[in-house]
Design a protein around this motif. Structure first.
Motif, PDB file in Angstrom:
ATOM      1  N   PHE A 190       0.915  -1.424  -0.208  1.00 26.20           N
ATOM      2  CA  PHE A 190       0.154   0.003   0.088  1.00 26.20           C
ATOM      3  C   PHE A 190       1.337   1.224   0.018  1.00 26.20           C
ATOM      4  O   PHE A 190       2.196   1.255   0.055  1.00 26.20           O
ATOM      5  N   VAL A 191       0.100   2.318  -0.277  1.00 30.39           N
ATOM      6  CA  VAL A 191       1.072   3.312  -0.840  1.00 30.39           C
ATOM      7  C   VAL A 191       0.265   4.322   0.691  1.00 30.39           C
ATOM      8  O   VAL A 191      -0.779   5.077   0.118  1.00 30.39           O
ATOM      9  N   PHE A 192       0.974   5.444   0.742  1.00 35.43           N
ATOM     10  CA  PHE A 192       0.901   6.694   1.705  1.00 35.43           C
ATOM     11  C   PHE A 192       1.668   7.775   1.344  1.00 35.43           C
ATOM     12  O   PHE A 192       2.500   7.577   0.985  1.00 35.43           O
ATOM     13  N   GLY A 193       0.608   9.270   1.887  1.00 35.87           N
ATOM     14  CA  GLY A 193       1.611   9.748   1.336  1.00 35.87           C
ATOM     15  C   GLY A 193       1.614  10.887   2.597  1.00 35.87           C
ATOM     16  O   GLY A 193       0.526  11.464   3.452  1.00 35.87           O
ATOM     17  N   GLY A 194       2.590  11.781   2.641  1.00 34.08           N
ATOM     18  CA  GLY A 194       2.394  13.789   3.593  1.00 34.08           C
ATOM     19  C   GLY A 194       3.609  14.724   2.496  1.00 34.08           C
ATOM     20  O   GLY A 194       4.009  14.393   1.685  1.00 34.08           O
ATOM     21  N   GLY A 195       3.452  16.063   3.439  1.00 35.76           N
ATOM     22  CA  GLY A 195       3.458  16.771   2.570  1.00 35.76           C
ATOM     23  C   GLY A 195       2.549  17.969   2.625  1.00 35.76           C
ATOM     24  O   GLY A 195       1.499  17.730   2.906  1.00 35.76           O
ATOM     25  N   ILE A 196       2.732  18.857   1.697  1.00 32.86           N
ATOM     26  CA  ILE A 196       2.284  20.032   1.741  1.00 32.86           C
ATOM     27  C   ILE A 196       1.282  19.719   0.543  1.00 32.86           C
ATOM     28  O   ILE A 196       1.925  19.448  -0.660  1.00 32.86           O
ATOM     29  N   ILE A 197       0.320  18.984   0.926  1.00 32.42           N
ATOM     30  CA  ILE A 197      -0.721  18.494  -0.388  1.00 32.42           C
ATOM     31  C   ILE A 197      -2.098  19.397   0.100  1.00 32.42           C
ATOM     32  O   ILE A 197      -2.809  19.583   0.947  1.00 32.42           O
ATOM     33  N   PRO A 198      -2.894  20.607  -1.070  1.00 31.07           N
ATOM     34  CA  PRO A 198      -3.704  21.067  -0.992  1.00 31.07           C
ATOM     35  C   PRO A 198      -5.236  20.397  -0.557  1.00 31.07           C
ATOM     36  O   PRO A 198      -4.980  18.664  -1.257  1.00 31.07           O
ATOM     37  N   ALA A 199      -5.742  20.589   0.287  1.00 31.31           N
ATOM     38  CA  ALA A 199      -6.995  19.999   0.728  1.00 31.31           C
ATOM     39  C   ALA A 199      -7.870  18.884  -0.930  1.00 31.31           C
ATOM     40  O   ALA A 199      -8.616  17.682  -0.504  1.00 31.31           O
ATOM     41  N   GLU A 200      -7.663  20.162  -1.757  1.00 27.15           N
ATOM     42  CA  GLU A 200      -8.443  20.086  -2.988  1.00 27.15           C
ATOM     43  C   GLU A 200      -7.764  18.374  -3.669  1.00 27.15           C
ATOM     44  O   GLU A 200      -8.765  17.517  -4.695  1.00 27.15           O
ATOM     45  N   ASP A 201      -6.506  18.776  -3.550  1.00 28.55           N
ATOM     46  CA  ASP A 201      -6.200  17.195  -3.941  1.00 28.55           C
ATOM     47  C   ASP A 201      -6.322  15.809  -3.939  1.00 28.55           C
ATOM     48  O   ASP A 201      -5.795  14.894  -4.131  1.00 28.55           O
ATOM     49  N   ILE A 202      -6.311  16.012  -2.301  1.00 22.49           N
ATOM     50  CA  ILE A 202      -6.925  14.483  -1.519  1.00 22.49           C
ATOM     51  C   ILE A 202      -7.281  13.818  -2.111  1.00 22.49           C
ATOM     52  O   ILE A 202      -7.344  12.699  -2.337  1.00 22.49           O
ATOM     53  N   PRO A 203      -8.824  13.649  -2.500  1.00 26.79           N
ATOM     54  CA  PRO A 203      -9.797  13.363  -3.344  1.00 26.79           C
ATOM     55  C   PRO A 203      -8.538  12.688  -4.620  1.00 26.79           C
ATOM     56  O   PRO A 203      -9.526  11.365  -4.708  1.00 26.79           O
ATOM     57  N   GLY A 204      -8.442  13.622  -5.298  1.00 26.67           N
ATOM     58  CA  GLY A 204      -8.207  13.137  -6.682  1.00 26.67           C
ATOM     59  C   GLY A 204      -6.975  11.625  -6.278  1.00 26.67           C
ATOM     60  O   GLY A 204      -6.885  10.731  -7.114  1.00 26.67           O
ATOM     61  N   LEU A 205      -6.087  12.405  -5.549  1.00 32.00           N
ATOM     62  CA  LEU A 205      -4.890  10.867  -4.978  1.00 32.00           C
ATOM     63  C   LEU A 205      -5.917   9.528  -4.374  1.00 32.00           C
ATOM     64  O   LEU A 205      -4.932   9.030  -4.786  1.00 32.00           O
ATOM     65  N   LEU A 206      -6.750   9.909  -3.910  1.00 37.18           N
ATOM     66  CA  LEU A 206      -6.727   8.733  -3.132  1.00 37.18           C
ATOM     67  C   LEU A 206      -7.678   7.841  -3.987  1.00 37.18           C
ATOM     68  O   LEU A 206      -7.950   6.364  -4.256  1.00 37.18           O
ATOM     69  N   ASP A 207      -8.155   8.816  -5.588  1.00 32.06           N
ATOM     70  CA  ASP A 207      -8.713   7.762  -6.399  1.00 32.06           C
ATOM     71  C   ASP A 207      -7.640   6.745  -6.934  1.00 32.06           C
ATOM     72  O   ASP A 207      -8.382   6.110  -7.360  1.00 32.06           O
ATOM     73  N   ALA A 208      -6.757   7.332  -7.020  1.00 40.81           N
ATOM     74  CA  ALA A 208      -5.709   7.512  -7.703  1.00 40.81           C
ATOM     75  C   ALA A 208      -5.012   5.825  -6.969  1.00 40.81           C
ATOM     76  O   ALA A 208      -3.757   5.645  -7.899  1.00 40.81           O
ATOM     77  N   GLY A 209      -5.337   5.344  -6.100  1.00 37.64           N
ATOM     78  CA  GLY A 209      -4.777   3.918  -4.984  1.00 37.64           C
ATOM     79  C   GLY A 209      -3.941   4.345  -4.373  1.00 37.64           C
ATOM     80  O   GLY A 209      -3.799   3.775  -3.540  1.00 37.64           O
TER      81      GLY A 209
END
Lengths: 319, 142
Positions: free
Chosen positions: B90-109
């Motif tokens: 599994f992949v998880f992430g951290g850092g300076i990530i704008p809130a509006e980008d989060i759903p797209g990243l979750l969708d990408a797996g």
């Protein structure tokens, strides 16, 4: 009949090899089966051990050595050992940070491993990992020990050539006279040679060698001393030459005699691991708690209880 | 698949940013929680991180990105893992990530995104749970 996992390892599949290494690290029964099957395919790799004090530049040096082995077309498997925290059981394995330039090279396989409480500078699983790389057909296997001080010298039992990496400024010549680390080197690497104190370190190692080796009869050759600055690559060609010379000298030695020594250590390492598993099983069995209670209640003494413990351990082995 | 005795996690720094304080804090927190943590060092490519994850047989990969390239790099790591038949990592992430980008990243797996200010215990809990789920472990032995 080869099991699917062993077959995939023999086919050179990295994923399968990595999984088997983990099973071996965990002491899983499945590992034993696969390793048994891999054994006939081992014995071809050249095994280079790199040991020395923490912070002496072992990982940076290993990175350079990988590069030079790759330049001659050899494939390289690397086992990098780092310590496990005695408090949490966790570990940060950071050796490969210095070696990531090889991450995209399919001819290089780097595996980080934690000591998990094992003493001696290696993990309990290191011999198994060497076997796996060997069976996969890697030409050279480099084992970088955890940063060691004095008598953590297990590496010498498994390596064809052992490098001991020293750096200036860590102590006076009494340190060099102490037993252990200083006695196992096939080649001394004095790293960080651009630092003050390098001349003194070199003098101390030379003096130590002249005394020790003169005393031991039959020892006519002294291990070479190579000055390097791994960060810049200075001195690396001479070190590579020294490694090559040692490797050649091994080929002139009695192969069978060397195999006898190496296999003796391997058998002992395997037996010790099995014994530790049995020991843990026995020590966590309910009968053991009963035994402890007996001692506390005064119905028996610790020595008799230890005999009963050993008897229970051996019975376990029968099953 | 029987659960391993110790979970292994790769903490990776893909891309060009040189700020690894966050990655190191997470690596230490996971170590102190009993994980074996492999740290990649700076300036990794998605390819080198995937190769590292496979060689190290990790359970999960944590990506720390502060450069703004998360929308490219994080999905690429997920894609390459799948391509290598290693999508159980599994992949998880951290850092300076704008809130509006989060759903797209979750969708990408990407399984979770942690932004600045997240307590390390939240990250540890997530990783522990994700590893336990992977092996069908009911309750971790804490």
């Amino acid at each position: 009949m080869t099991s699917p996992l062993a077959q995939r390892v023999l086919d050179g599949e990295h994923r399968a090899a990595a999984r088997l290494m983990r099973l071996a690290d965990d002491g899983a029964p499945a590992a034993r089966q696969a390793l048994t099957e891999l054994f006939p395919h081992t014995g071809n790799a050249y095994i280079l051990g790199v040991t020395g004090n923490p912070g002496s530049g072992k990982s940076t040096l290993v990175n350079r050595l990988i590069k030079s082995f790759r330049a001659t077309g050899s494939t390289v498997g690397c086992i990098a050992v780092d310590p496990t925290s005695p408090f949490s059981g966790g570990a940060i394995l950071g050796d490969r940070v210095r070696m990531q330039e090889h991450a995209d090279d399919p001819g290089v396989f780097i595996r980080s491993v934690a000591t998990r409480g094992h003493l001696g500078g290696l993990s309990r699983s290191t011999p198994a990992m060497i076997q796996i790389f060997d069976a996969m057909g890697f030409d050279v296997i480099i084992v970088e020990t955890v940063g060691v001080g004095q008598d953590e010298v297990d590496i010498v039992r498994f390596a064809d050539t052992s490098l001991v990496v020293l750096v200036p400024g860590l102590g006076d010549d009494i340190q060099a006279d102490k037993a252990g680390l200083m006695e196992i080197a096939d080649i001394f690497v004095l790293n960080k040679a651009d630092r003050p104190g390098i001349k003194r370190l070199e003098r101390e190692v030379r003096t130590m060698l002249s005394l020790h080796r003169a005393a031991a009869d039959g020892q006519t050759t002294r291990p070479p001393i190579c000055l390097t600055t791994a960060a810049t690559g200075d001195g690396l060609p001479l070190l590579v030459e020294a490694i090559d010379d040692h490797r050649q000298s091994l080929q002139r030695q009695d192969r069978r005699q060397r195999s006898l020594t190496q296999q003796a250590h391997l058998i002992r390492a395997i037996a010790r691991t099995e014994l530790e598993i049995l020991f843990e099983e026995t020590a966590t069995a309910p009968q053991f708690s009963a035994l402890v209670a007996d001692v506390v209640d005064g119905t028996t003494d610790p020595f008799t209880a230890a005999d009963a413990f050993l008897a229970a351990l051996l019975r376990r082995n029968d099953v | 698949m029987t659960a391993p005795t110790t979970y292994r996690i790769l903490i990776g720094k893909p891309g060009l940013d040189g700020h690894d304080r966050g990655a190191k804090v997470i690596a230490r927190a996971l170590r102190d929680a009993g994980f074996e943590v492999i740290y990649s060092g700076l300036h990794q490519t998605p390819e080198s991180l995937v190769r590292t994850a496979i060689q190290e047989d990790v359970d999960g990969v944590g990506l720390s990105i502060l450069s703004g390239a998360h929308n490219t790099l994080m999905p690429e790591v997920v894609r390459l893992l799948t391509e290598e038949g290693a999508d159980d990592i599994f992949v998880f992430g951290g850092g300076i990530i704008p809130a509006e980008d989060i759903p797209g990243l979750l969708d990408a797996g990407v399984k979770a995104i942690f932004t600045p200010g997240t307590p390390t215990t939240d990250v540890i809990d997530f990783v522990q749970t994700a590893c336990d789920e992977k092996y069908g472990v009911q309750e971790s032995g804490e």
